[in-house]
Design an enzyme around this catalytic site. Structure first.
Site, short mmCIF file in Angstrom:
data_model
loop_
_atom_site.label_atom_id
_atom_site.label_comp_id
_atom_site.label_asym_id
_atom_site.label_seq_id
_atom_site.Cartn_x
_atom_site.Cartn_y
_atom_site.Cartn_z
N TYR A 21 -1.88 -19.13 -18.67
CA TYR A 21 -1.38 -18.47 -19.88
C TYR A 21 0.15 -18.35 -19.83
O TYR A 21 0.85 -18.69 -20.78
CB TYR A 21 -2.03 -17.09 -20.04
CG TYR A 21 -1.46 -16.31 -21.19
CD1 TYR A 21 -1.79 -16.63 -22.50
CD2 TYR A 21 -0.57 -15.26 -20.98
CE1 TYR A 21 -1.25 -15.93 -23.57
CE2 TYR A 21 -0.03 -14.55 -22.03
CZ TYR A 21 -0.37 -14.89 -23.32
OH TYR A 21 0.18 -14.19 -24.37
N GLU A 43 -4.04 -8.76 -28.90
CA GLU A 43 -3.00 -7.74 -28.64
C GLU A 43 -3.46 -6.36 -29.10
O GLU A 43 -3.21 -5.36 -28.44
CB GLU A 43 -1.68 -8.12 -29.31
CG GLU A 43 -0.97 -9.29 -28.69
CD GLU A 43 -0.40 -9.05 -27.29
OE1 GLU A 43 -0.34 -7.89 -26.84
OE2 GLU A 43 0.01 -10.03 -26.66
N TRP A 51 -2.93 -6.62 -20.06
CA TRP A 51 -3.11 -7.93 -20.68
C TRP A 51 -4.06 -8.77 -19.84
O TRP A 51 -4.86 -9.54 -20.36
CB TRP A 51 -1.77 -8.64 -20.88
CG TRP A 51 -1.97 -9.98 -21.49
CD1 TRP A 51 -1.75 -11.19 -20.91
CD2 TRP A 51 -2.49 -10.27 -22.79
NE1 TRP A 51 -2.08 -12.21 -21.78
CE2 TRP A 51 -2.54 -11.66 -22.94
CE3 TRP A 51 -2.91 -9.47 -23.86
CZ2 TRP A 51 -3.00 -12.29 -24.09
CZ3 TRP A 51 -3.37 -10.09 -25.02
CH2 TRP A 51 -3.41 -11.49 -25.12
#
Length: 185
Positions: A21, A43, A51
């Protein structure tokens, strides 16, 4: 892509999903409405969580939210909300699930008004990528303005900190740290 030896210090180097990522997606300008929608929903689910937690559940989220197909999500009803609340592969938070379902209406309205969500979100910087080190802050006047506008339009779970993180994710803010090979400061 060139070999990356040094990454932003927050990346868990034991997690291949996180590495991929960081190296291939985070901070790369994104213009696909489907991808912009996916990252916005993720998000929103991140609020109060890491995250990495969301990233580890990303494939489960994709399955649960029909590949983040806005048209399909627009058809979700209370039964689908209940199904999502039972799904152990995602985040079973009623407020976040309801926000994700509600936010898709606003997303579609923005697409109709601006021609695409891409035109809307990138319009705040006139298509320009802004660069700053991720250490600097967690909100900005830009994230404040976008958050305010999205809330005014009816979205929730789009506070300035979430939007700031989103802007980094979609590449409007290129925020790789000086310690990272991808830093362009």
């Amino acid at each position: 892509m060139n070999e990356i030896n040094r990454r932003c210090h927050y990346v868990n180097l034991k997690n291949p999903l996180y590495i991929r990522y960081h190296d291939e997606e985070w901070g790369v300008p994104e213009h696909s409405d489907q991808k912009l929608y996916e990252l916005l929903i993720l998000e929103c689910f991140q609020a109060g969580l890491s995250w990495e937690c969301i990233l580890n559940k990303r494939e489960n989220f994709r399955a649960a939210f029909d590949g983040f197909d806005v048209e399909k999500v627009c058809l979700y009803d209370e039964a689908k909300c209940a199904e999502l609340l039972r799904d152990p592969g995602s985040v079973r938070n009623r407020l976040k699930i309801e926000a994700a379902i509600r936010n898709r209406r606003v997303f579609r309205e923005i697409q109709r008004e601006f021609g695409s969500f891409d035109a809307y979100i990138w319009g705040f910087t006139h298509g320009e990528v802004l660069t700053e080190d991720y250490h600097i802050r967690t909100t900005s006047p830009l994230s404040d303005a976008i958050s305010w506008d999205l809330k005014k339009r009816g979205m929730s779970f789009v506070g300035s900190t979430i939007i700031y993180s989103y802007l980094q994710a979609i590449g409007i803010l290129n925020a790789h740290g000086e310690e990272c090979d991808l830093c362009i400061l």
